[in-house]
Structures are given as C-alpha cells and as structure tokens.
Scaffold this motif. Structure first.
Motif, short mmCIF file in Angstrom:
data_model
loop_
_atom_site.label_atom_id
_atom_site.label_comp_id
_atom_site.label_asym_id
_atom_site.label_seq_id
_atom_site.Cartn_x
_atom_site.Cartn_y
_atom_site.Cartn_z
N ILE A 40 -36.80 6.91 59.97
CA ILE A 40 -36.01 8.11 59.67
C ILE A 40 -35.64 8.16 58.19
CG2 ILE A 40 -33.77 9.21 60.07
CD1 ILE A 40 -33.93 8.42 62.95
N ARG A 41 -35.35 7.01 57.60
CA ARG A 41 -34.92 6.99 56.19
C ARG A 41 -36.02 7.47 55.26
NH1 ARG A 41 -32.43 1.72 57.46
NH2 ARG A 41 -34.10 0.69 56.28
N LYS A 95 -44.13 6.34 41.91
CA LYS A 95 -44.07 5.01 42.53
C LYS A 95 -43.04 5.08 43.65
CE LYS A 95 -45.41 2.25 38.51
NZ LYS A 95 -44.99 1.16 37.57
N LEU A 96 -43.53 5.01 44.88
CA LEU A 96 -42.65 5.20 46.02
C LEU A 96 -42.02 3.89 46.47
CD1 LEU A 96 -44.77 7.71 48.13
CD2 LEU A 96 -43.12 8.18 46.32
N GLU A 97 -40.84 4.00 47.03
CA GLU A 97 -40.15 2.84 47.59
C GLU A 97 -39.41 3.27 48.85
OE1 GLU A 97 -36.12 2.56 45.06
OE2 GLU A 97 -37.94 2.29 43.85
N GLU A 98 -39.16 2.30 49.71
CA GLU A 98 -38.47 2.60 50.96
C GLU A 98 -37.01 2.98 50.68
OE1 GLU A 98 -39.67 2.77 53.99
OE2 GLU A 98 -41.70 2.09 53.50
N GLU A 99 -36.54 4.03 51.34
CA GLU A 99 -35.13 4.39 51.25
C GLU A 99 -34.31 3.38 52.06
OE1 GLU A 99 -32.16 5.29 50.18
OE2 GLU A 99 -32.97 7.31 49.82
N LEU A 140 -27.73 2.55 56.22
CA LEU A 140 -28.16 1.31 56.84
C LEU A 140 -28.22 1.40 58.36
CD1 LEU A 140 -26.12 -1.19 54.64
CD2 LEU A 140 -28.57 -0.69 54.48
N ASN A 141 -27.49 2.35 58.94
CA ASN A 141 -27.45 2.44 60.40
C ASN A 141 -28.59 3.28 60.97
OD1 ASN A 141 -26.54 4.85 59.38
ND2 ASN A 141 -24.92 5.13 60.89
#
Length: 639
Positions: A258-259, A244-248, A252-253
């Motif tokens: 890219i994350r 189950k994937l989630e956004e990294e 924060l910058n």
C-alpha cells in the motif's frame, strides 16, 4: 488536453461503532418478541414488530420534513422494515418452538443464521477488501514525489498546466497550480515583517506531494509569461527511469504493497524565452534554455492577465498593473538574476560573535540548499553565491533561529568591483555579530587583503527559538561552572585545604541550592573538619537535601556507611550500605562495601555472596580479592 485518468485519493475506511445502535435495538426487539411468543402467542409478537416498524420508520422517514402524510414510498419502507424485523425474529420463534415441542429445524435455522449474520460479515469483507485493493492498485500505478515549481516573480507567470503523462495507458499526474500568489508592491513589502516578506519573495508557484504514473513518457507544460507577452506550450519526451525510486517507509502501520514507491524531491524552474529545468539532487531530468512561443488569441491572453492581476491588492488596479509590466520590461534585473544563477565564484565564509555550536544551511542562487560546518565554510570553493544563510544551533534539538537574507545582485555587483584588483580571484565573506541580539552585523567582503563593507542584507530572527537557545546555553554554561567548582572543591579536599574546599562548596550552593553533589562534597568536608559526631548528627539533613537526585543520595548513604566503618561500628553501617544499594543497585562499590561489613562481622556466607555479586558487576579491589580468596572468613590476626 486529452482526457487522461489521474490519481484519486482512496479514503481510509473504519469499522464504525455506530452499527451497535441498530444492533442493540434489534436485540432488544428480539428479546421482547421472545417474551411475547413464549407467554402470549404469535399474534401479539407479529403485532409488536409491525407497530415497532411503523413507529420507527415513521420517525426516520419524516424526520425534518414539514409534511407527514402517508405516501406509497413510506408504505413500501414500512413493509420492508417489518419484514426485516420478522425475519430477524425467526431465530427467536425457532427457540420458542424448540422449548415447547422439543423439535428443532436445523436446516431452516442454519439458513436463517447464515443470512442474518453472514450478510454483514460478507459486506464488511467486501468493504475493506475493495478499499485495500484500490490502495494496492494506486501504489502500483503511481509513484510519490514532493514537487516544487519556481519562477522569477518579476516574469509575472501564469501557469496553465504541468503534467507527467503515460500516453500508452492514458494516465496523468495530479498537479493543480492555483496561480494565486500575490505580487506585492515595494511599499507593501516595506510594511511587512521580515519573515512574511521573504516567505513571499521565496514562495514557490506550487509545492506539494504529487503522484506520477509509472511508465510516464511525456512531460507537458504550458504557461503565459506576462512580462514577455509570450505563451509557451511544451511537450517533450520524458523517461520515468530517470527517477531513482525507493520504498516508501511511512506510515509504518501499513504494508509495503500500500505504501508504494517514491522519488526524491523534484524541482521545476521556469525561465525567460520558454526555458525550464527539471531536476532533483540525483540528476538533471530535463534542461532547455528556450522554446518557441505558441500563438494564442488576445482574448485568451487577457483572461490570463486579468486572472493574474486579480490575485494582487495594489496591482489589482489596471493602471498600476500596466505600469508594473512596463517597468519590469524596461528593467534588466530578470536577466541579471538568470545569469547569476549559473555564475560560479571562488569564495569562503567565516563568522564570529555567535556560540561555537552552530552550523550553516545555505541556499544559493542556483536554488541549491546544503549544510556546512563552521570549520568547512572557511575553505575556499567554486560555487554559486549564497542567497540565504540560516544559522542552526545544536542544542537538545536543532534551532534554526537566525536567517540572513542577502541581495545577491548587489553582492555580485560589489564583487565585480573588488575583483578587478584581486589577482587570485577569490572572495572571503566575514560575518561579525556584534550584539547579543545578533542583529548588529558587520558584513565584510575581503579580496586580496582589501576589506569592503556590504550592507544589502536583512536579518530574520525566530525569537521563540532564540529564547530556547539562550536558555539552553545558559543552563549549559551554568552546568560547566558547577562541574568546574565541584572538581576544584574535591581537589582542595584531597589536598587537605578544607577552608578553600568549603568556599567552593558555598559558591556551588549559591549558584544552585538544589545541586545535590555540593552536599555530598560538604558531608566529606564536615567529617574532616568537625569530626564524626557533628557529621553524623546532620545525616537526615543531607539525605533530605539530595532526595531529588537518587544517585547522589546513594553516595551519601554509602559515605555514612564508610564513616561508621572507620568508627568500627560495623553493625550500624549495614543499613546505610543497604539503602545505598536500594537506591542505586547498579553501583558495585556499594555491594562490595556491604560484603566487607559482613566480612568484618564474621558472617562469611553473606560476605561471600555480596563479594561474588560485586565481582559479577565488574568491580575490582584488594578487599574484594581478599574476601573471595578467604571465602568470606576474616583473618583477625592480620586485621
């Protein structure tokens, strides 16, 4: 293994301030060239730049070299450096020509400026752009997962490789197992501190952030189990969709592109007979009880055995290592631990002797880790046995200060004995901490009303966190005591029992001489017992004593304003109410009191202004209502 491409870290790029050093030299050289061109002539300017190129490149080229003979390579570098300096000075030459002749060659100057200033701009755009593109590509190619690998330490496992593979794109994860975890002897373990010993006993074979290619369709692993003397090589289908994937979210910058994406921490456990389990908190991803071993040569086995042996200290000795293998093969503890991993028992837990603001973090035999409140722990539940219990104190932050390490094999053996007489098949664990250090523990196993002492455990205490916890508990208890004494003191004041009120006040100051609220209470007692003059004469003393706590000092200023009000000294009370407002402008009663003084001083405009302000701040009182109703004009007949 086939040559696959794996994740490669893209290092961050920065705009270096070091560029300003050569730029500064160029600017200085151009300025000197301008003076030479303007006052002396072109020949001297060319000679200056050539000399500068020779000296500068000579230093650069021969710095750190033992020989300084002129080489062809040096001459080429000198010529290029001189050409660059002359090209840079073209703009200066154009400026001098314009000053002398009034003619300005716009086309050539534009071409020169574009080359000189455009080249570094284009370079840095390409430099940063290519770096950003590489990061975006990585984020779209691999997902991030914190990955941990465990196996029974007594299996003496040597892991060759672990990989998640995208076969269609020839991509592979970046898991590199070092196989450098030492196997300590019983004597070595006994000499260790408790924390070091259990850090080793519970250490993973691998733990870290890995990058798995999107579209991974195979999972491959190979390892040599020395105790079993078997080599296993497994390649099984795997679907990345099981994650189950989630956004990294971090850092924060950086932008989302890219994350990239991540999955929850994933665990791999290796068992006997080639079995393994791959899972996270969402689902079991792969689970195999066994696999057939793979044949490898004796030479390969010996290489792995020697590599494993060399990571130890005591067992680096060939005979010691051979004796260890033989002992482990005769023992049945590996199988017992494996069976215990899946065993479920109905049990609960309660503890006493520790502060109430604790919750538990429990690691069980199935490698699960969960948090549970003290109240919930007393509820019976079907679950694996606890292996480690961490006691966490809730203070200004969380203090995981006490760990109880349990020999679950011995605990299970005890349970099997006592359950013979337990028709309910339920077990209670009672933990009674007897002393202040929490090391004197009585661990009792209770079944069907029968209590049995259990002693196969060890306690690990983080002394730094324990000290912080004790300090916070002491401060909290002291604060509770002070609040109780303060409330009792005010209760005595309201009951006009001023002698007992003063005793409470003195007790407060004995606990904490800087406790400002005690002086606020004392001001009121002094006024009621000694009268206005005595109380008023000590005002500077009380202001000084409460200076470190502005809200309380504001109350004392307000209190003296009220005393002066009762003495009908309205004009004198104004500065005290104003000072109270200055110190604490958010307290509406101070504003209302100031308005009341203006009301009594027959200044309706100011009275009404302060009353409206107090009303807007949410304050309500009969005096406030009166001022607003009379529009600040006092009725002297009724007063």
């Amino acid at each position: 293994m086939k040559n696959y491409l794996s994740y490669k870290k893209v290092d961050p790029v920065y705009f270096s301030s070091e560029i300003f050093f050569p730029v500064g030299i160029l600017c200085a050289a151009s300025f000197i060239s301008y003076l030479l061109l303007y006052f002396i002539g072109l020949g001297f300017a060319v000679f200056f730049n050539a000399a500068l190129a020779w000296c500068g490149y000579f230093y650069f080229y021969y710095y750190g070299r033992s020989r300084s003979g002129i080489t062809f390579e040096f001459l080429i570098g000198f010529v290029l450096t001189a050409a660059f300096l002359l090209f840079t000075d073209y703009g200066v030459y154009t400026l001098v020509q314009y000053q002398e002749t009034g003619i300005f060659n716009t086309l050539y100057f534009t071409i020169w400026a574009l080359i000189l200033f455009g080249t570094p701009i284009v370079y840095y755009i390409q430099y940063f752009g290519s770096n950003h593109y590489a990061k975006v590509k990585i984020a779209n190619t691999y997902l991030k997962v914190y990955f941990s690998v465990y196996h029974d330490r007594e299996l003496l496992t040597y892991i060759d490789s672990i990989a998640f593979i995208n076969t269609s794109k020839d991509l592979i994860s970046d898991i590199k197992v070092e196989n450098n975890i030492p196997f300590y002897s019983d004597k070595e373990l006994a000499e260790m501190e408790t924390s070091s010993k259990y850090n080793h006993l519970q250490q993973s074979a691998f733990s870290g952030l890995i990058h798995i290619p999107f579209g991974a369709d195979q999972f491959e692993i190979s390892w040599y189990s020395i105790v079993e003397d078997q080599y296993y090589k497994v390649n099984v289908p795997f679907s990345i969709d099981k994650f189950k994937l989630e956004e990294e979210k971090y850092p924060l910058n950086e932008p989302k592109s890219i994350r990239g994406q991540k999955a929850k921490r994933t665990f791999l456990h290796l068992h006997q007979n080639g079995g393994f389990k791959l899972y996270n908190e969402d689902a079991v991803l792969l689970d195999f009880q066994s696999h057939k071993p793979t044949e490898i040569s004796e030479e390969e086995k010996n290489k792995k055995l020697i590599a494993h042996q060399s990571s130890h200290k005591y067992y680096d000795d060939k005979k010691h290592f051979s004796d260890l293998i033989e002992t482990l093969r005769k023992s049945n503890t590996i199988q017992e631990r494996f069976e215990l991993k899946e065993k479920l028992i109905v049990w609960n837990l309660e503890f006493s002797g520790l502060h109430k603001d604790h919750y538990l973090e429990i690691n069980n035999t199935n490698f699960e880790n969960y948090k549970i409140e003290k109240e919930a722990a007393v509820e019976f539940d079907l679950k694996p046995l606890p292996k480690k219990i961490t006691f966490v104190y809730r203070g200004s932050y969380l203090f995981p200060w006490l760990k109880l390490h349990i020999d679950t094999l011995k605990l299970n053996q005890l349970i099997e004995k006592v359950l013979l007489d337990d028709f309910e098949n339920r077990i209670s664990f009672s933990l009674d901490f007897k002393d202040n250090d929490a090391s004197d523990l009585v661990f009792t196993v209770i079944a069907n009303g029968k209590k049995t002492l259990f002693t196969d455990w060890e306690i690990e205490i983080d002394q730094y966190r324990k000290k912080d916890m004790n300090d916070q508990q002491r401060e909290k208890n002291e604060d509770t005591t002070k609040r109780t004494l303060l409330q009792e003191g005010w209760d005595f004041v309201f009951a006009k029992n001023y002698e007992d009120a003063q005793q409470k006040c003195d007790a407060l100051k004995a606990i904490d001489s800087e406790y400002a609220s005690a002086y606020f209470l004392e001001v009121r007692i002094l006024w009621y017992t000694k009268g206005f003059e005595t109380c008023y004469s000590k005002r500077d003393y009380y202001f000084a004593k409460t200076k470190h706590e502005p809200p309380v000092q504001a109350l004392i200023y307000n209190s003296y304003g009220c005393i002066l009000d009762l003495e009908l000294r309205y004009e004198e009370s104004l500065p005290y109410f104003e000072k109270a407002i200055e110190i604490n402008p958010k307290e509406p009663i101070f504003v209302c009191n100031l308005g009341e003084m203006y009301y009594k001083l027959k200044d309706p405009a100011k009275a009404l202004k302060e009353a409206r302000k107090a009303k807007l701040m949410g304050y309500e009182s009969s005096m406030l209502s009166e001022i607003l109703a009379n529009k600040g004009v006092i009725d002297l007949i009724n007063h």
